[in-house]
Write a protein that holds these residues in place. Sequence first.
Motif, PDB file in Angstrom:
ATOM      1  N   ARG A  60       0.805  -1.053  -0.409  1.00  0.00           N
ATOM      2  CA  ARG A  60      -0.056  -0.007   0.377  1.00  0.00           C
ATOM      3  C   ARG A  60       1.068   1.210  -0.094  1.00  0.00           C
ATOM      4  NH1 ARG A  60      -4.493  -1.013   4.291  1.00  0.00           N
ATOM      5  NH2 ARG A  60      -5.023  -2.424   2.470  1.00  0.00           N
ATOM      6  N   ALA A  63       2.870   1.460  -3.566  1.00  0.00           N
ATOM      7  CA  ALA A  63       1.233   2.557  -4.961  1.00  0.00           C
ATOM      8  C   ALA A  63       0.771   3.914  -4.786  1.00  0.00           C
ATOM      9  CB  ALA A  63       0.263   1.765  -4.521  1.00  0.00           C
ATOM     10  N   GLU A  64       1.183   4.280  -2.694  1.00  0.00           N
ATOM     11  CA  GLU A  64       0.966   5.877  -2.653  1.00  0.00           C
ATOM     12  C   GLU A  64       1.471   6.458  -3.314  1.00  0.00           C
ATOM     13  OE1 GLU A  64       0.296   5.306   1.058  1.00  0.00           O
ATOM     14  OE2 GLU A  64      -2.210   4.829   1.247  1.00  0.00           O
ATOM     15  N   ASN A  66       3.933   6.135  -6.001  1.00  0.00           N
ATOM     16  CA  ASN A  66       3.989   6.048  -7.584  1.00  0.00           C
ATOM     17  C   ASN A  66       2.986   6.761  -7.517  1.00  0.00           C
ATOM     18  OD1 ASN A  66       5.790   3.389  -7.266  1.00  0.00           O
ATOM     19  ND2 ASN A  66       4.383   1.995  -7.652  1.00  0.00           N
ATOM     20  N   LEU A  67       1.284   6.541  -6.822  1.00  0.00           N
ATOM     21  CA  LEU A  67       0.627   7.609  -7.592  1.00  0.00           C
ATOM     22  C   LEU A  67       1.219   8.939  -7.067  1.00  0.00           C
ATOM     23  CD1 LEU A  67      -2.479   7.606  -8.230  1.00  0.00           C
ATOM     24  CD2 LEU A  67      -3.194   8.165  -5.649  1.00  0.00           C
ATOM     25  N   LEU A  70       3.072   9.256 -10.565  1.00  0.00           N
ATOM     26  CA  LEU A  70       2.035   9.660 -11.023  1.00  0.00           C
ATOM     27  C   LEU A  70       1.463  11.350 -11.465  1.00  0.00           C
ATOM     28  CD1 LEU A  70       0.576   6.370 -11.950  1.00  0.00           C
ATOM     29  CD2 LEU A  70       2.592   8.363 -13.533  1.00  0.00           C
ATOM     30  N   LEU A  71       0.955  12.122  -9.960  1.00  0.00           N
ATOM     31  CA  LEU A  71       0.471  13.267  -9.854  1.00  0.00           C
ATOM     32  C   LEU A  71       1.405  14.513  -9.783  1.00  0.00           C
ATOM     33  CD1 LEU A  71      -1.743  12.651  -7.380  1.00  0.00           C
ATOM     34  CD2 LEU A  71      -3.060  12.640  -9.555  1.00  0.00           C
TER      35      LEU A  71
END
Length: 73
Positions: A60, A63-64, A66-67, A70-71
Motif C-alpha cells: 500500500r 502504491a501511494e 507511485n501514485l 504520477l500526480l
Amino acid sequence: MSRQPRRHFTAEFKEQAAARLSEPGASQTSVARELGVRPSQLKGWRLELAAAGSAEASWRQQAEANLAQLLAI
C-alpha cells in the motif's frame, strides 16, 4: 492406529481464531484447546496473518508513492 483425515480451515476461521488470542486472559493453549487444534497450528496462523498484514502495508505504501509520483508529473 489409523490416521485422521487432514482437516481444512477457511481463512475466516483462521482470522477469527487468531483474533481470539488478543482477548484478555486468552492463552494460545486455551484457545487452541477450545477450537480443537494444536497450539503450534494456531501460532502459525497468527504469524501468517501478521506477515500478510505487513506485506499488504508495504504494498500500500509503494502504491501511494507511485501514485504521488504520477500526480506530480
